[in-house]
Design a protein around this motif. Structure first.
Motif, PDB file in Angstrom:
ATOM      1  N   LEU A  68       0.835  -1.194   0.000  1.00 25.14           N
ATOM      2  CA  LEU A  68       0.000   0.000   0.000  1.00 25.14           C
ATOM      3  C   LEU A  68       0.870   1.245   0.000  1.00 25.14           C
ATOM      4  O   LEU A  68       0.532   2.256  -0.619  1.00 25.14           O
ATOM      5  CB  LEU A  68      -0.936  -0.017   1.220  1.00 25.14           C
ATOM      6  N   GLY A  69       2.014   1.164   0.699  1.00 22.05           N
ATOM      7  CA  GLY A  69       2.933   2.293   0.694  1.00 22.05           C
ATOM      8  C   GLY A  69       3.437   2.574  -0.713  1.00 22.05           C
ATOM      9  O   GLY A  69       3.537   3.734  -1.146  1.00 22.05           O
ATOM     10  N   LEU A  70       3.748   1.503  -1.439  1.00 20.91           N
ATOM     11  CA  LEU A  70       4.222   1.676  -2.814  1.00 20.91           C
ATOM     12  C   LEU A  70       3.124   2.272  -3.688  1.00 20.91           C
ATOM     13  O   LEU A  70       3.380   3.113  -4.543  1.00 20.91           O
ATOM     14  CB  LEU A  70       4.681   0.336  -3.370  1.00 20.91           C
ATOM     15  N   PHE A  71       1.897   1.824  -3.442  1.00 25.92           N
ATOM     16  CA  PHE A  71       0.783   2.355  -4.222  1.00 25.92           C
ATOM     17  C   PHE A  71       0.645   3.851  -3.972  1.00 25.92           C
ATOM     18  O   PHE A  71       0.503   4.653  -4.900  1.00 25.92           O
ATOM     19  CB  PHE A  71      -0.513   1.634  -3.849  1.00 25.92           C
ATOM     20  N   TRP A  72       0.743   4.219  -2.703  1.00 21.48           N
ATOM     21  CA  TRP A  72       0.622   5.630  -2.352  1.00 21.48           C
ATOM     22  C   TRP A  72       1.760   6.430  -2.990  1.00 21.48           C
ATOM     23  O   TRP A  72       1.565   7.546  -3.475  1.00 21.48           O
ATOM     24  CB  TRP A  72       0.619   5.762  -0.833  1.00 21.48           C
ATOM     25  N   LYS A  73       2.954   5.861  -3.011  1.00 16.41           N
ATOM     26  CA  LYS A  73       4.103   6.510  -3.641  1.00 16.41           C
ATOM     27  C   LYS A  73       3.809   6.775  -5.120  1.00 16.41           C
ATOM     28  O   LYS A  73       4.109   7.853  -5.645  1.00 16.41           O
ATOM     29  CB  LYS A  73       5.336   5.618  -3.493  1.00 16.41           C
ATOM     30  N   LEU A 155      19.921  13.419 -11.786  1.00 14.75           N
ATOM     31  CA  LEU A 155      19.062  13.583 -12.949  1.00 14.75           C
ATOM     32  C   LEU A 155      18.501  12.250 -13.411  1.00 14.75           C
ATOM     33  O   LEU A 155      17.351  12.159 -13.809  1.00 14.75           O
ATOM     34  CB  LEU A 155      19.862  14.215 -14.094  1.00 14.75           C
ATOM     35  N   LEU A 156      19.353  11.246 -13.390  1.00 15.83           N
ATOM     36  CA  LEU A 156      18.917   9.954 -13.920  1.00 15.83           C
ATOM     37  C   LEU A 156      18.816   8.947 -12.787  1.00 15.83           C
ATOM     38  O   LEU A 156      19.449   9.109 -11.752  1.00 15.83           O
ATOM     39  CB  LEU A 156      19.922   9.476 -14.977  1.00 15.83           C
ATOM     40  N   TYR A 157      18.038   7.909 -12.991  1.00 11.19           N
ATOM     41  CA  TYR A 157      17.830   6.858 -11.994  1.00 11.19           C
ATOM     42  C   TYR A 157      17.325   7.453 -10.680  1.00 11.19           C
ATOM     43  O   TYR A 157      17.886   7.229  -9.615  1.00 11.19           O
ATOM     44  CB  TYR A 157      19.118   6.049 -11.747  1.00 11.19           C
ATOM     45  N   SER A 158      16.291   8.242 -10.797  1.00  6.73           N
ATOM     46  CA  SER A 158      15.734   8.877  -9.606  1.00  6.73           C
ATOM     47  C   SER A 158      14.256   9.136  -9.843  1.00  6.73           C
ATOM     48  O   SER A 158      13.760   9.024 -10.960  1.00  6.73           O
ATOM     49  CB  SER A 158      16.440  10.198  -9.347  1.00  6.73           C
ATOM     50  N   ARG A 159      13.573   9.487  -8.755  1.00  6.62           N
ATOM     51  CA  ARG A 159      12.157   9.828  -8.870  1.00  6.62           C
ATOM     52  C   ARG A 159      11.995  11.073  -9.739  1.00  6.62           C
ATOM     53  O   ARG A 159      11.045  11.205 -10.514  1.00  6.62           O
ATOM     54  CB  ARG A 159      11.616  10.094  -7.464  1.00  6.62           C
ATOM     55  N   PHE A 160      12.976  11.974  -9.631  1.00  2.00           N
ATOM     56  CA  PHE A 160      12.933  13.199 -10.434  1.00  2.00           C
ATOM     57  C   PHE A 160      12.893  12.860 -11.917  1.00  2.00           C
ATOM     58  O   PHE A 160      12.124  13.434 -12.681  1.00  2.00           O
ATOM     59  CB  PHE A 160      14.173  14.055 -10.133  1.00  2.00           C
ATOM     60  N   VAL A 237      14.278   4.814 -16.385  1.00  9.01           N
ATOM     61  CA  VAL A 237      15.032   5.935 -15.820  1.00  9.01           C
ATOM     62  C   VAL A 237      14.857   6.078 -14.319  1.00  9.01           C
ATOM     63  O   VAL A 237      15.379   7.012 -13.729  1.00  9.01           O
ATOM     64  CB  VAL A 237      14.631   7.283 -16.497  1.00  9.01           C
ATOM     65  N   GLY A 238      14.100   5.168 -13.701  1.00 14.84           N
ATOM     66  CA  GLY A 238      13.775   5.392 -12.294  1.00 14.84           C
ATOM     67  C   GLY A 238      14.814   4.891 -11.315  1.00 14.84           C
ATOM     68  O   GLY A 238      14.896   5.377 -10.208  1.00 14.84           O
ATOM     69  N   GLY A 239      15.619   3.882 -11.718  1.00 16.54           N
ATOM     70  CA  GLY A 239      16.577   3.349 -10.752  1.00 16.54           C
ATOM     71  C   GLY A 239      15.867   2.759  -9.557  1.00 16.54           C
ATOM     72  O   GLY A 239      14.737   2.299  -9.642  1.00 16.54           O
TER      73      GLY A 239
END
Lengths: 291, 268, 361
Positions: A68-73, A155-160, A237-239
């Motif tokens: 559920l935490g992942l879903f909320w994320k 910049l890469l492999y991140s939530r951003f 690109v999310g890492g």
């Protein structure tokens, strides 16, 4: 339209027309989803072993803080993407619809065209640009703005990266519904406002924006709904930190040790949430049309 | 005076528009630049001009096979989606019947299903029914995905057309098929072409569902995805990307121009 | 496994092969039996091992049996293979890795090989061969193998100890890569000093999982394909990675200063096991295929081109770096005291779920 449709002679009966498309969707859309449902309660399974109706997987899921935490994320990520995209698209839609420019449809096409090209290729472009040795960082190093040893590595492999790329992908699309609702605005209302000594800002806040709200809400939903379950961009690109709910579903079906039951539960939960949201949105637009 | 925008406001917004367009096209331009860059890794500084990536991709059998496979899948699924879409649109636009909203909801539902959920449900479905995964299963999935788009394009056009001509045809004794073929179809042709194009591009670009139900042959997005995760062929892939992007932009613009032209002629 | 010929089958073969075949004795019989196997050999294998690049590995087989050329379906991992098998795919051979040997041996899906039919069997590393056995029967034939250890940039990283702790090191936050496999829990167990990391108790698993969850913030990438790792490591985005020997060789080739560290808690050795499916209509052809894969020539090709080790002890790569990284001169390389050979995980489903939770957290 012509006279009452039921009495036109020589027409093909409605069931004959609808039969094939509806049958196709029932066979290849409704039934598959039902099978997922059966899988999630262990009534159907691919793997040998004892099986029987059980809500165990659902129970585990609903009581799991991790899933559920992942879903909320993922919901948060989708909310940010949708908000950013609408915020970027609104001014340009406003400009195209209300500035009286002669070539508004051409410019609209220019804006929308990238959306109609390949999604994966546009993600590829960003993968090339971001990254410690990617285009952006190497450009910064080359021009001396940043030293080569300290690249912008978030910049890469991140939530951003996930948010940036998804926003990039959706902005062109979102401009359209906002443009349509602004374009349909009756300019006489604005003229009336001006006659009543309202400033342009006030006219915008009191007249334009509220009237364009359906288009904005529609745009928001059009982006939000597919983005919650997004897994392709996060996987590219999310890492680690950009790992999303959709990735978890994909992994449960394809890696580790087959846990299709949990995967089905997660998939159906996502579908359920999306269905509820769609219904709310449909009600909202119906209610608006009624007023 | 302009009631919606002041002169400064207009300048500001047109500047913002220009910036956004630059933002949208810049990555594509970056790909274009690096597709001619003489280096294995796309990074600054530039290493010199070369066309060898284009040569390499033109002689890459896996890549060409993937492009061909996607073209076939897209052609078949778009034809199927348009055919089913025409049937459904006529019913939705011209008929009144009980349960219309439910039927519409079912027909449009694939628009909102997350593709990962749909891909998985098809995977399970094909397992359960024993249908082996192959290009056919991809086509089936793509028809489902594209169908709502074709309906959304065709229904407005059908409602736009004055049914008077159709009824005249009936009065003159033409049957439903002749009426459709000789009267309705030509009038909705631009929309049919639009619908076909949308279905084609949707299928050609579709990765998520295809990844779950494809058999052993790769479609182009699947090839691309694996090239993106396993980037040993990155420069070649960039060259392909540029070609595909440029071609699709040309097609989009061309189609739009043609559609405008056709609709103007039909309205006249 | 020897196909025990019943009287009926024997008579049928005699009729098919003719009296001459019978007259030439057992070899003739075997040939006749082989002649009865037909169709293309169905192989379920990993990407890169089929006609998409691995042709040299079974070229000898294709030469000998041109009418039974292998036909490939690809498996992305054992979980995927398992799903395909249960969905009705009927390959003749497939390739899980050594940790799954016991699982498949007891699953009823596979049958043992007959080593006597394999000319290259005697050259295969005995420790790897043993790992492919269950209950005294040879269920898996080892071919490709490698280590799981740590690759790091010696010019950027100063490990506190020669230990798995390096992939959990807070000092290098954002520069670490893990491998996308539930074996990460096993490695966590090794680091935490558990006696049997492959069969941890619930409490131990929770500890391992918590370690991974707490250290995940240091991890930039969880890789599943080597080329993804190479791209990120080669461009300087990663300084520390859970890696295979060839990854060290490749990064060294790029001119980076890299070290392939064998942790004191020991690296894990993985070995690919070719297995024969029960009910296969082409068992003899399958043996011939595996024999081709197990030759020294194929072994050398694998080492030179894919950087994996090969179980044939006669196979030596051209690269001396790879020779060193794989410790090919040491026949005991894959076993204690040098390394832990990967093995069966009895509670694999639990490990899988816990690993997924780590990724989701």
């Amino acid at each position: 339209m012509g006279r009452s449709q039921g009495s036109l002679r020589g027409h093909i009966a409605t069931p004959a027309l609808l039969g094939l498309p509806v049958a196709w969707l029932i066979a290849f859309f409704v039934v598959p989803i039902v099978i997922v449902g059966l899988y999630s309660v262990d009534v159907y399974s691919l793997f040998p072993g004892a099986h029987g109706f059980t809500l165990g997987a659902w129970h585990g899921f609903l009581h799991s803080s991790v899933y559920l935490g992942l879903f909320w994320k993922s919901v948060k990520m989708a909310l940010i993407v949708s908000a950013v995209v609408v915020a970027l698209a609104y001014p340009v839609a406003y400009y195209l619809a209300l500035s009286g420019t002669k070539r508004k449809y051409v410019l609209l096409l220019v804006l929308i065209a990238p959306f109609l090209t390949s999604y994966l290729l546009r993600v590829l472009a960003w993968k090339v640009i971001l990254g410690n040795n990617g285009v952006l960082n190497s450009f910064l190093a080359w021009t001396g703005i940043r030293s080569a040893n300290h690249p912008l590595s978030q910049l890469l492999y991140s939530r951003f990266a996930v948010i940036l790329v998804l926003a990039y992908v959706w902005v062109p699309f979102v401009a359209l519904p906002i443009f349509v609702s602004l374009d349909n605005l009756d300019r006489r209302l604005l003229e009336a406002a001006s006659d009543l000594y309202a400033s342009r800002w006030q006219a915008f806040l009191r007249v334009t924006f509220p009237l364009s709200l359906p288009g904005v809400v529609a745009a928001f939903f059009f982006v939000f709904i597919p983005t919650v379950g997004e897994f392709v961009t996060p996987s590219l690109v999310g890492g680690t930190s950009g790992y999303m709910y959709g990735n978890q579903i994909a992994d449960l079906f394809s890696t580790g040790f087959p846990d299709w039951e949990t995967g089905s539960v997660l998939a159906l939960f996502l579908l359920g949430v999306v269905a509820v949201l769609t219904l709310c949105f449909a009600r909202f637009t119906q209610a608006r049309e009624a007023t | 005076m302009d009631v919606a925008l002041s002169r400064n406001g207009r300048r500001l917004l047109s500047g913002f528009f220009a910036l956004l367009v630059v933002f949208l096209y810049a990555p594509i331009a970056v790909l274009l630049i690096f597709s001619f860059n003489d280096s294995d890794i796309p990074a600054f500084p530039l290493s010199g001009f070369t066309t060898r990536w284009y040569h390499q991709f033109a002689t890459n059998p896996d890549l060409k096979a993937a492009l061909g496979t996607s073209a076939i899948v897209a052609a078949i699924s778009s034809a199927g989606a348009v055919a089913l879409g025409i049937l459904a649109s006529i019913a939705l636009a011209r008929r009144r019947f009980v349960g219309k909203s439910v039927v519409s909801a079912v027909l449009l539902a694939p628009l909102v299903i997350p593709y990962i959920v749909f891909g998985i449900s098809l995977l399970l479905f094909f397992h359960a029914t024993g249908i082996p995964r192959s290009l056919l299963t991809v086509v089936i999935g793509h028809i489902v995905i594209s169908l709502p788009y074709t309906i959304l394009v065709l229904v407005p056009r059908l409602t736009q057309i004055d049914t008077g001509v159709e009824e005249a045809a009936y009065d003159l004794g033409a049957g439903p098929y002749r009426t459709f073929g000789l009267i309705v179809l030509p009038l909705i042709l631009p929309a049919v072409v639009s619908a076909w194009l949308i279905a084609f591009t949707t299928s050609f670009d579709e990765y998520a569902v295809a990844s779950f139900v494809v058999g052993t042959r790769q479609t182009f997005p699947i090839y691309l995805y694996s090239a993106l995760r396993f980037p040993s062929n990155l420069p070649q892939v960039i060259a392909v990307a540029v070609v595909v992007l440029v071609v699709s932009l040309i097609v989009i613009v061309g189609a739009e121009i043609a559609r405008r032209f056709a609709e103007r002629r039909l309205a006249a | 496994m020897e196909r025990k010929l019943s009287r009926e089958e024997l008579l049928k073969l005699a009729a098919a092969g003719g009296a001459a075949a019978l007259a030439t004795g057992p070899v003739g019989l075997a040939r006749a039996a082989l002649a009865a196997e037909s169709g293309r050999l169905q192989v379920l294998d990993w990407a890169g091992y089929g006609n998409d690049g691995g042709q040299s590995m079974f070229a000898a087989y294709v030469k000998k049996y041109p009418n039974n050329k292998p036909q490939f379906t690809y498996m992305t991992n054992e979980s995927d293979a398992l799903a395909k098998l249960h969905a009705g795919l009927r390959p003749d051979v497939f390739r899980p890795y050594v940790g799954w040997t016991k699982y498949f041996a007891t699953s009823g899906l596979v049958q043992p090989w007959d080593p006597k039919l394999l000319t290259n069997f005697k050259h295969l590393n005995p420790f790897m061969v043993k790992a492919g056995q269950y209950n005294g029967k040879q269920y898996g034939i080892p071919d490709d193998w490698g280590f799981d250890a740590i690759l790091y940039r010696s010019d950027k990283v100063k490990p506190k100890a020669k230990s798995w702790s390096l992939i959990f090191d807070d000092r290098y936050k954002g520069k670490i890569a893990w491998f996308d496999d539930l074996n990460m829990l096993t490695v966590a167990g090794l680091y935490l000093g558990f006696k049997n990391p492959w069969n941890q108790t619930d409490a131990q698993l929770k500890q391992s999982q918590n370690l991974l969850k707490s250290k995940k913030k240091n991890v930039r990438l969880i890789w599943s394909s080597e080329t993804n790792l190479w791209e990120a490591f080669g461009s300087g985005e990663l300084w520390i990675a859970y890696a295979w020997p060839n990854d060290w060789v490749q990064m060294k080739k790029k001119g980076l200063k890299v070290v392939y560290m064998r942790p004191k808690e020991k690296p894990i050795a993985w070995v690919g096991m070719l297995m024969l499916l029960k009910g296969s209509p082409r068992p003899k052809l399958a043996h011939a295929y595996v024999d081709a894969w197990s030759s020294a020539k194929s072994g050398k090709w694998l080492e030179d081109n894919y950087g994996y080790g090969h179980a044939n002890t006669l196979a030596r790569p051209t690269s001396s770096d790879l020779l060193r990284a794989l410790q090919l001169t040491n026949p005991r390389a894959v076993t204690l005291p040098n390394a832990y050979l990967d093995r069966d995980i009895p509670r694999r489903a639990v490990y899988a779920r816990m690993w997924e939770e780590v990724k989701a957290a």
